[in-house]
Design an enzyme around this catalytic site. Structure first.
Site, PDB file in Angstrom:
ATOM      1  CB  SER A  30     128.779 -49.911 -41.715  1.00 45.70           C
ATOM      2  OG  SER A  30     129.922 -50.646 -42.067  1.00 45.70           O
TER       3      SER A  30
HETATM    4  N1  SAH Z   1     133.117 -51.576 -38.947  1.00 41.42           N
HETATM    5  C1  SAH Z   1     133.260 -50.252 -39.519  1.00 41.42           C
HETATM    6  C2  SAH Z   1     133.280 -50.310 -41.030  1.00 41.42           C
HETATM    7  C3  SAH Z   1     134.627 -50.088 -41.577  1.00 41.42           C
HETATM    8  S1  SAH Z   1     134.765 -50.285 -43.340  1.00 41.42           S
HETATM    9  C4  SAH Z   1     132.130 -49.364 -39.002  1.00 41.42           C
HETATM   10  O1  SAH Z   1     131.596 -49.629 -37.948  1.00 41.42           O
HETATM   11  O2  SAH Z   1     131.817 -48.374 -39.630  1.00 41.42           O
HETATM   12  C5  SAH Z   1     135.642 -51.824 -43.449  1.00 41.42           C
HETATM   13  C6  SAH Z   1     137.017 -51.839 -42.820  1.00 41.42           C
HETATM   14  O3  SAH Z   1     137.581 -53.107 -43.110  1.00 41.42           O
HETATM   15  C7  SAH Z   1     138.000 -50.816 -43.373  1.00 41.42           C
HETATM   16  O4  SAH Z   1     138.445 -49.989 -42.329  1.00 41.42           O
HETATM   17  C8  SAH Z   1     139.151 -51.664 -43.940  1.00 41.42           C
HETATM   18  O5  SAH Z   1     140.420 -51.094 -43.733  1.00 41.42           O
HETATM   19  C9  SAH Z   1     138.984 -52.950 -43.154  1.00 41.42           C
HETATM   20  N2  SAH Z   1     139.579 -54.143 -43.760  1.00 41.42           N
HETATM   21  C10 SAH Z   1     139.562 -54.544 -45.046  1.00 41.42           C
HETATM   22  N3  SAH Z   1     140.226 -55.701 -45.195  1.00 41.42           N
HETATM   23  C11 SAH Z   1     140.676 -56.061 -43.948  1.00 41.42           C
HETATM   24  C12 SAH Z   1     141.432 -57.141 -43.439  1.00 41.42           C
HETATM   25  N4  SAH Z   1     141.901 -58.128 -44.221  1.00 41.42           N
HETATM   26  N5  SAH Z   1     141.710 -57.174 -42.114  1.00 41.42           N
HETATM   27  C13 SAH Z   1     141.281 -56.198 -41.281  1.00 41.42           C
HETATM   28  N6  SAH Z   1     140.549 -55.138 -41.702  1.00 41.42           N
HETATM   29  C14 SAH Z   1     140.253 -55.059 -43.026  1.00 41.42           C
END
Ligand code: SAH
Length: 227
Positions: free
Chosen positions: A70
Site C-alpha cells: 500500500s
Molecule cells: N497490508 C499490505 C497490503 C497488501 S495488498 C501492505 O502493508 O502493503 C492486500 C492483501 O490482501 C493482498 O496480499 C491479498 O492477498 C490480501 N487478501 C485479499 N483478500 C484476502 C482475504 N480474504 N483474506 C486475507 N487476505 C486477503
C-alpha cells in the site's frame, strides 16, 4: 525498536524516510504517533530489490501475485482514522486483514503490543514473516487464513484494518469488533475507482454500529478462500 540499527539501513534511507514523513505531514497526516511509527519502519526492506530505490515514493508498488504494497499515505491515513487523532485512544488489540509482505503490520507493531495479521496467499505470508523477524517485531502474529472470517480465536479486537476492498463489511469482522472498537476498510467494488475509505465504529453500549466515509481509494479486492 531502533530500526536504524538494522543491518543495511544507511543514512540514505533514513533521509528519504524523513522526506516521506514531511510529505505525509503536507498531505494532512497530523497524528504524531502515526508519523513516528511510519518513520521507524524501513519500507525498503519490504519491496523487491529492484524497486528499493522507489520504496519511499508515495505510491503503491507491486509485490508479485498481483498484489501491491500500500501507498504510505493510505497506510498512515487508515491508522490515523483508527486512532481518530485523539491521544486518548490507543489501537489496543488489532487485527489486520491482508498482510501482504507485512509493511502495515510492522507499522501497527510499533504502535501496539497486540497485533494479528492474516493473509490468504502463503508465499506472501512467508515474506511477511521474514520481514517482521528482521525488524524483531516478534509480537506481530501472522496467520494464513481467509480474513472474511476474521480471527475468532483472538477476538474481540479494539481495532480492525482491512487492506483489501470489499463490497460490504464482512459480518464476522463486525461480530469480532469489541464495543467501542473501530474498523477501517475500503468499501466498494474494486477496479473502477469508486472505493471509499470507511470507518465503522461499534457503539460502546453495544447497540449498533455507525459508519463514516472518508477518502476515495484504490485497493485490490478482498477475495474468498486461501491459496
Ligand atoms: N497490508 C499490505 C497490503 C497488501 S495488498 C501492505 O502493508 O502493503 C492486500 C492483501 O490482501 C493482498 O496480499 C491479498 O492477498 C490480501 N487478501 C485479499 N483478500 C484476502 C482475504 N480474504 N483474506 C486475507 N487476505 C486477503
Amino acid at each position: 525498536m531502533n530500526a536504524s540499527l538494522h543491518r543495511g539501513i544507511g543514512m540514505t534511507s533514513l533521509r528519504t524516510r524523513e522526506r516521506m514523513i514531511e510529505r505525509l505531514r503536507e498531505q494532512g497526516i497530523r497524528d504524531e504517533r502515526v508519523l513516528a511509527a511510519m518513520g521507524a519502519v524501513p519500507r525498503h526492506i519490504f519491496v523487491e530489490e529492484a524497486l528499493a530505490s522507489r520504496a519511499y515514493e508515495d505510491t503503491a508498488l507491486p509485490l508479485g501475485f498481483q498484489q501491491t504494497i500500500s501507498q504510505p499515505y493510505v497506510v498512515a491515513r487508515m491508522i490515523e482514522l483508527l486512532l481518530n487523532g485523539t491521544t486518548a485512544r490507543v489501537l489496543g488489540k488489532t487485527l489486520e486483514i491482508g498482510a501482504g509482505c507485512g509493511y502495515q503490520a510492522a507499522v501497527l507493531g510499533t504502535l501496539t503490543r497486540e497485533v494479528y495479521a492474516v493473509e490468504r496467499i502463503e508465499p506472501l505470508l512467508a515474506r511477511a514473516r521474514k520481514h517482521l523477524a528482521q525488524l524483531r517485531l516478534n509480537h506481530v502474529r501472522l496467520k494464513h487464513a481467509d480474513g472474511n472470517l476474521g480471527l475468532l480465536a483472538a477476538a474481540p479486537f479494539d481495532s480492525i484494518i482491512v487492506a483489501a476492498a470489499a463490497a460490504r463489511v464482512p459480518q464476522a469482522l463486525l461480530d469480532q469488533l469489541a464495543p467501542g472498537g473501530r474498523l477501517v476498510l475500503p468499501l466498494g467494488s474494486s477496479g473502477n475507482g469508486d472505493q471509499i475509505l470507511t470507518l465503522v465504529e461499534r457503539k460502546t453500549d453495544n447497540s449498533g454500529y455507525s459508519e463514516t466515509r472518508f477518502d476515495a481509494v484504490r485497493f485490490v479486492p478482498l477475495v474468498t478462500g486461501i491459496e
